[in-house]
Design a protein around this motif. Sequence first.
Motif, mmCIF file in Angstrom:
data_model
loop_
_atom_site.group_PDB
_atom_site.id
_atom_site.type_symbol
_atom_site.label_atom_id
_atom_site.label_comp_id
_atom_site.label_asym_id
_atom_site.label_seq_id
_atom_site.Cartn_x
_atom_site.Cartn_y
_atom_site.Cartn_z
ATOM 1 N N MET A 194 0.832 -1.209 0.000
ATOM 2 C CA MET A 194 0.000 0.000 0.000
ATOM 3 C C MET A 194 0.858 1.246 0.000
ATOM 4 O O MET A 194 0.599 2.205 -0.697
ATOM 5 N N THR A 214 3.971 1.507 -1.005
ATOM 6 C CA THR A 214 4.690 1.677 -2.270
ATOM 7 C C THR A 214 3.748 2.185 -3.354
ATOM 8 O O THR A 214 4.143 2.973 -4.209
ATOM 9 N N GLU A 215 2.505 1.733 -3.272
ATOM 10 C CA GLU A 215 1.533 2.204 -4.252
ATOM 11 C C GLU A 215 1.283 3.688 -4.079
ATOM 12 O O GLU A 215 1.211 4.430 -5.043
ATOM 13 N N GLU A 216 1.164 4.148 -2.859
ATOM 14 C CA GLU A 216 0.945 5.565 -2.612
ATOM 15 C C GLU A 216 2.149 6.364 -3.058
ATOM 16 O O GLU A 216 2.015 7.402 -3.667
ATOM 17 N N TYR A 234 4.356 5.813 -5.336
ATOM 18 C CA TYR A 234 4.603 5.882 -6.782
ATOM 19 C C TYR A 234 3.635 6.863 -7.431
ATOM 20 O O TYR A 234 3.996 7.570 -8.362
ATOM 21 N N LEU A 235 2.450 6.949 -6.933
ATOM 22 C CA LEU A 235 1.497 7.916 -7.482
ATOM 23 C C LEU A 235 1.932 9.352 -7.154
ATOM 24 O O LEU A 235 1.857 10.238 -8.009
ATOM 25 N N ASP A 236 2.386 9.539 -5.900
ATOM 26 C CA ASP A 236 2.832 10.873 -5.504
ATOM 27 C C ASP A 236 4.008 11.318 -6.374
ATOM 28 O O ASP A 236 4.053 12.468 -6.837
ATOM 29 N N LEU A 252 4.755 10.248 -9.324
ATOM 30 C CA LEU A 252 4.270 10.441 -10.697
ATOM 31 C C LEU A 252 3.680 11.837 -10.865
ATOM 32 O O LEU A 252 3.963 12.552 -11.823
#
Lengths: 183, 199
Positions: A1, A3-5, A7-9, A11
Amino acid sequence: MKTEENYLDKLVLNAFPDNIASERNVTLWNGIRKTLRFKKFFKLSLNTFNVYYSAIILTAVVSTSVYYICKDAGNSSPTGNINCQQQPAAENNVAPDQAQSANSERAGEAQISPVCGQNMNKAARENAVKEPSTVTKDAIDLNIVDKEPLLDNASKAKKVKVVKKQLVITDTIRKKDTVIIRK
Amino acid sequence: MWTEDELIDGCLKFRQDAQKALYEKYAGVFRAVCRRYITDPHSAEDLLHDCFIKIFMNIKKYNGTGSFEGWMKKVIINTAVDHFRENKTISLNFGIDEADEPADEDTENNGQPEETDKVKAAILSAEFTKEEIIETVNRLPDGFRIVFNMYVFENYQHKEIAEKLNIEVSTSKSQLSRARKLIQKRLLEMCKNRVGMIS
């Protein structure tokens, strides 16, 4: 979770620019400059207005206070008639000018000044004769004392023949003081 | 070339040359900040104008603690939030777009998206352009976008965000989580529309 957050930030952070230039820079600056001038002028005017406004208010308050103080002082002062200062018989020092201006309204102690008698009101004198019971005031006005030192000041070398007349003594007139009326 | 202290001193004295130098130095940076909060370019310019006026009129309140640029950015963010309060109603508890969307499998699964690695890989491999990503973020509801910007770009903590927006800390956290999920969801849809990579 996590790492997912992240990577979006990242991006999104990489996508948005840090600095955007615009052709409207000069136009925007002119608008800012005008607004600042107005605000500066308005602020200065407001400060100046506050000073003047405060000064006007203060002046009005002070003037009004002084006016009412003077008005009250005027109301409480004597009516302009100088009391005929009664000198004790023993002193015998009465200034002629005090006698001249005498028109005492004092109903206090019997203060008889021979000097004042010179200026006695004729009407008052007549009243004193006719109505002895009510001549307290008149008696004071008449106040002629058959004493040579006082007479000298009052009569101006004239020898006055007086006839003593006993008046009704009131609480306010001393027995020793007599009113002498010249017939 | 003006130093920061010279700029501050000049602006305190209302010197026009100092004010202009400050404006020219930071106009581009602050315009980018304004565009993140207000998507319309003209409204963003108006916000930028208001921000500089506030900076010049309140520069005496800068007491030297922290960086001057950071202080100015705070002024901009406060002005942007005030702008939203005056012109719009910030719906911080419920995204507008979400109202019409059916419930996700993600939300039914305690907020945990399924196939996280596949989704991530798909999004990263799609090589979205900057404009596409910016567009995706700008389409977020106002409340989501403000919290997302303050957390990601301005590095505010949830407590600070909650104080500034007058919301609960838990609300700030949930708004951020929902903003991220929405961004991910839309990027995924764009991927599907492009190539049909993930079934």
